[in-house]
Design an enzyme around this catalytic site. Sequence first.
Site: not given
Ligand SMILES: *Cc1c(COP(=O)(O)O)cnc(C)c1O
Length: 366
Positions: A35, A133, A162, A216, A260, A307-309
Site C-alpha cells: 500500500k 477500525r 488486524h 502480511r 523564518y 522552509c517549503m523547499d
Molecule cells: C499496513 C497493514 C499491514 C502491514 O503492517 P506492518 O506493520 O507494516 O507490517 C498488515 N495488515 C493491514 C490490515 C494493514 O493495514
Amino acid sequence: MAVSYIKIDLNAFRRNVRKIRNYIKGEAGLLAVVKANAYGHGVKECLQVALKEGYEGAAVSRVTEGRELRRFGFNCPIYVLGLPLPHEILMGVDSDLILPVDLTVDIEAIEAAAISERKMAEVMIAIDSGMNRIGAHPDEVPRLLEKLKKCPHIHIRGTFTHMATADFKDKDIAQKQLQVFEHALSYMNITDDFVISAANSAGILDIPNSWHNLVRPGIIMYGLPPSQDMTHSLDVESVMSVVTHVTHVQDLKKGEFVGYGASFVAEKDMRTATIPLGYADGYPRALSNKGCVLIGGKRCPIVGRICMDQFMVAVDETVKPGDEAVLVGKQGNIELSADEVAEAAGTISYEILCTWKRIPRVFIGE
Ligand SMILES: *Cc1c(COP(=O)(O)O)cnc(C)c1O
C-alpha cells in the site's frame, strides 16, 4: 543525475523479503503489503521482487491502488485492505480484486457487479477483533454469512483481522484479539483453501500463533522494525536513502539568525549549509531545530525552521556547495535510520518512509 533523489536498493529489499520467507518456513503464505506505493519505495519494482521470491500476492489499501497494479500487468492475487464504498465496487470486481466485507459494505452491489461482469467476485470477511477500525464483530458474523449466502456470484475466499498492539512487549491485548478472531472463525466453514490472516510484521516476528495460513509483512520488508519493543529482529536492512546536495554555504557571525521566525541564533561564529528540500517534499517541518542530516559522513544538526523547499544545517569549514547530503539512509559507513529521523520529528518510521513527494526514485540492484 537529479539534485535530489530517493535511492531504492532492491538487493537489500530482496534479502529482507527472503529473510521473512525463511523465518516463516512454509507454515503460511506471504502477501507483500505494498500500500502507499510500497511505503514510498515504488510498488512496481518492489512487488516484482516479492513475487519472484515466492510471495503469493499483494495487499493494497484502496481499489484504485489495486487497479493500478493490474494496469502494470500484475496478475497475482491482490487483496484490498480498506472497505470499498459503493462507487468503487464495480471497479474492484472488474479488476479482479479481493474485497474486504463487513455488514456496512454494499454486498448486493458486489453481487450485481459480479453478474454484470460475468465472473465470481472474491471477498474476505473483515473481522474487528478489537481495533475498532473496520470489520464485523464475531456476533455479527452469522448475519453477514446469511447475506453472503444469498449471493451466488460471491466467493468467500477467507477472513482477516488486524492487531493494534502486536508491536508491544506485552502481548496480552494482541492475544485477546486473536481469541476474539478465533470466536469469529468458529462461525465459518473452514475448508482447506479458506484463507485466514492476522499477522502484520510484528505478528510475524513475535506472535507465531497469529500466522494462521497467510501473513502480511509490511514495514520489515522495507528494513525497519515495527517498534523498538520487538523480541525478534531478523536483521533486516534499510532499503531507502533520501539523497540531495548542498546548494549554498554561509559563514555566520555570532548573534546572526537563521531562517523564518529567526528561531535559531548563532552563539558563536559558524558555517551553515543550505539543503534544497523542504516540507513541500515531505520533509517534516517538525524537524525545525531538531533533526540532522549526513554530510561527509557526519551528523549535521538542523538550524532554524524547515522552509517549503529548503532548510539549513550547521556544518564544519570543509563543506561546500555540491556536497552530498543524506536525509535518511546510509552515507558511507554511517546510517541515519528512518527510526532516528522519526524520533526527532515525533513520529514513527512508517510516516518518514511514506512522506516523500516531488522527488524522483532511482533503483539500484536487480
Ligand atoms: C499496513 C497493514 C499491514 C502491514 O503492517 P506492518 O506493520 O507494516 O507490517 C498488515 N495488515 C493491514 C490490515 C494493514 O493495514
